[in-house]
Design an enzyme around this catalytic site. Sequence first.
Site, PDB file in Angstrom:
ATOM      1  N   GLU A 200      -5.125  -8.334  -1.480  1.00 10.89           N
ATOM      2  CA  GLU A 200      -5.815  -8.246  -0.174  1.00 10.89           C
ATOM      3  C   GLU A 200      -7.281  -7.945  -0.368  1.00 10.89           C
ATOM      4  O   GLU A 200      -7.641  -7.053  -1.155  1.00 10.89           O
ATOM      5  CB  GLU A 200      -5.228  -7.113   0.679  1.00 10.89           C
ATOM      6  CG  GLU A 200      -4.078  -7.511   1.533  1.00 10.89           C
ATOM      7  CD  GLU A 200      -3.614  -6.379   2.442  1.00 10.89           C
ATOM      8  OE1 GLU A 200      -4.455  -5.653   2.986  1.00 10.89           O
ATOM      9  OE2 GLU A 200      -2.387  -6.239   2.578  1.00 10.89           O
TER      10      GLU A 200
ATOM     11  N   GLU B 133       0.842  -1.219   0.000  1.00  9.25           N
ATOM     12  CA  GLU B 133       0.000   0.000   0.000  1.00  9.25           C
ATOM     13  C   GLU B 133       0.867   1.255   0.000  1.00  9.25           C
ATOM     14  O   GLU B 133       0.808   2.084   0.910  1.00  9.25           O
ATOM     15  CB  GLU B 133      -0.967  -0.016   1.178  1.00  9.25           C
ATOM     16  CG  GLU B 133      -1.971  -1.147   1.072  1.00  9.25           C
ATOM     17  CD  GLU B 133      -3.143  -1.042   2.045  1.00  9.25           C
ATOM     18  OE1 GLU B 133      -3.005  -0.371   3.079  1.00  9.25           O
ATOM     19  OE2 GLU B 133      -4.189  -1.648   1.757  1.00  9.25           O
TER      20      GLU B 133
HETATM   21  C1  BG6 Z   1      -4.305  -2.979   4.581  1.00  8.51           C
HETATM   22  C2  BG6 Z   1      -3.004  -3.509   5.080  1.00  8.51           C
HETATM   23  O1  BG6 Z   1      -4.341  -1.620   4.912  1.00  8.51           O
HETATM   24  O2  BG6 Z   1      -5.489  -3.448   5.103  1.00  8.51           O
HETATM   25  C3  BG6 Z   1      -3.101  -4.582   6.142  1.00  8.51           C
HETATM   26  O3  BG6 Z   1      -2.168  -3.931   4.046  1.00  8.51           O
HETATM   27  C4  BG6 Z   1      -4.304  -4.290   7.006  1.00  8.51           C
HETATM   28  O4  BG6 Z   1      -1.898  -4.601   6.836  1.00  8.51           O
HETATM   29  C5  BG6 Z   1      -5.546  -4.395   6.161  1.00  8.51           C
HETATM   30  O5  BG6 Z   1      -4.411  -5.112   8.126  1.00  8.51           O
HETATM   31  C6  BG6 Z   1      -6.823  -4.155   6.923  1.00  8.51           C
HETATM   32  O6  BG6 Z   1      -6.717  -3.022   7.711  1.00  8.51           O
HETATM   33  P1  BG6 Z   1      -7.067  -3.055   9.263  1.00  8.51           P
HETATM   34  O7  BG6 Z   1      -6.746  -1.715   9.734  1.00  8.51           O
HETATM   35  O8  BG6 Z   1      -8.503  -3.373   9.314  1.00  8.51           O
HETATM   36  O9  BG6 Z   1      -6.214  -4.114   9.847  1.00  8.51           O
END
Ligand code: BG6
Length: 480
Positions: free
Chosen positions: A380, A192
């Site tokens: 992701e 990201e």
């Molecule tokens: C992304 C990241 O921002 O989203 C992860 O690459 C992160 O590291 C995921 O955990 C979800 O975000 P959060 O804040 O809900 O854990």
Amino acid sequence: MNKLNKFPKNFYMGVAMSANQSEGAFNINGKGVSTADVRFFKKDLDRHNVFEEFKMNRHNLEHILKNEKDFYFPKRTGIDFYHTYKEDIKLLSELNINIFRTSIAWTRIYPTGEEKTPNLEGLKFYKNLFEECKKNNLKIMVTISHLEMPLNIVTKYGGWANKETIKMYINFAKTVVTEFCDIVDFWLPFNEINHIDFDCTGVFADEKNHLSKSYQSFHNQFVANSKIIHFGKSLNENMKFGTMVGHMLSYPATCDPLDVYENLKESQINVDFFYEIMCNGKYPWYMSKFFADNKIILDISKKELEIISKNTVDFVSFSYYSSAIISAKEIEKTGGNVKERGKNPFLVANEWGWQIDPVGLKISIMELYSKYKLPIFVSENGFATTEELDESNSIEDDYRIDYLRKHLDAIKEACLEGADVFGYTLWTPIDLVSFTSQEMSKRYGVIYVDQNDLGEGSKKRYRKKSFYWLQNYVKNSQEV
Ligand code: BG6
């Protein structure tokens, strides 16, 4: 089963985690302190605005470091993956998946970032982990830097705004790429890369010239990204490198041309800019005015621009959780990945206000494929909620099954339209510490971990209903 129910042949279907949110063992076997290790858990936080709650300025950091005993730092413990990786990988392989994505903790290899030689204990851990993956027939995708860096690089050098950090990153990245080029299948130099936050840039929120420093950090990361691609290809021209952008999809709030224009500008600056540089090797035309309007002054050399132009990525990868709306006027806001965003009346949101939009994933894929014409990997995507084990030590998480089914179907539909999507990794297979809110109770996993926000619990893993659903879905979705 008709064609819509299958992924294309050779599709990579798997799961994603990060070192700093899962490993724990923060001071074991030579590991140094990372920026993730100073993130603390806050009770009664405003879940829709967690980014504001955790803004890090220099004064805060000094206070935290002086009063460590008053804070609980969840990422120091993670879910103890450092010690449980063998059983965890075995459990994950039951999902019928064929790829595992994780990151390498910079501070396990170079504790302060400044060392000349790597910490061999750190390399040994990842060698063992990757060998375990291979034993379980998993391909490996590695994020070299996932939202963390040695704290020393921030306090002594000012983080990514300093060009010295490029050298230290390259030293680290060359070490891991050399060490693991034969075992790792795909590389993401930065996770990201488009987030301006302290964890990503190492720039304090109250820093003088904050915007100039943040964009200088991005530029320095682009140079580092291209340099490591160049190095990897010199070792083996078949090594594959990808982008990893937090895909902040947004729609105009209405068909008022002013809203449409506002949305266009927001998307260009916060999202497209990053893909453009890493895919096409050039600063896009619209950035000059943005820099001038915001008095952003950057140190960019001709040589750096040449490096960026010659070393672009092989594929496009991104994270996708939710979408938002943008308006030229003031509108109601809701939560979102790293910042509050416009509320869409057509969508429902999770407890953190992240709006659920599977169609948006299909739109994102199709737009990205049209723009960059590179193979796409959704690195992701997932659904978080608060959960508790029921009497039979399981969780009936039909909401997660619904989210996953709709998003995976959206990918299949984009493939049917002709987009070249070659993989997906679910965030995250096992509950772990949230990046933005530091909560354990923000649970994404198809596997439950018995641990609360203060790290209490047995850490035992339990399969949720979605575990069995995913196992079956993956099995029935592979084209043979
Ligand atoms: C992304 C990241 O921002 O989203 C992860 O690459 C992160 O590291 C995921 O955990 C979800 O975000 P959060 O804040 O809900 O854990």
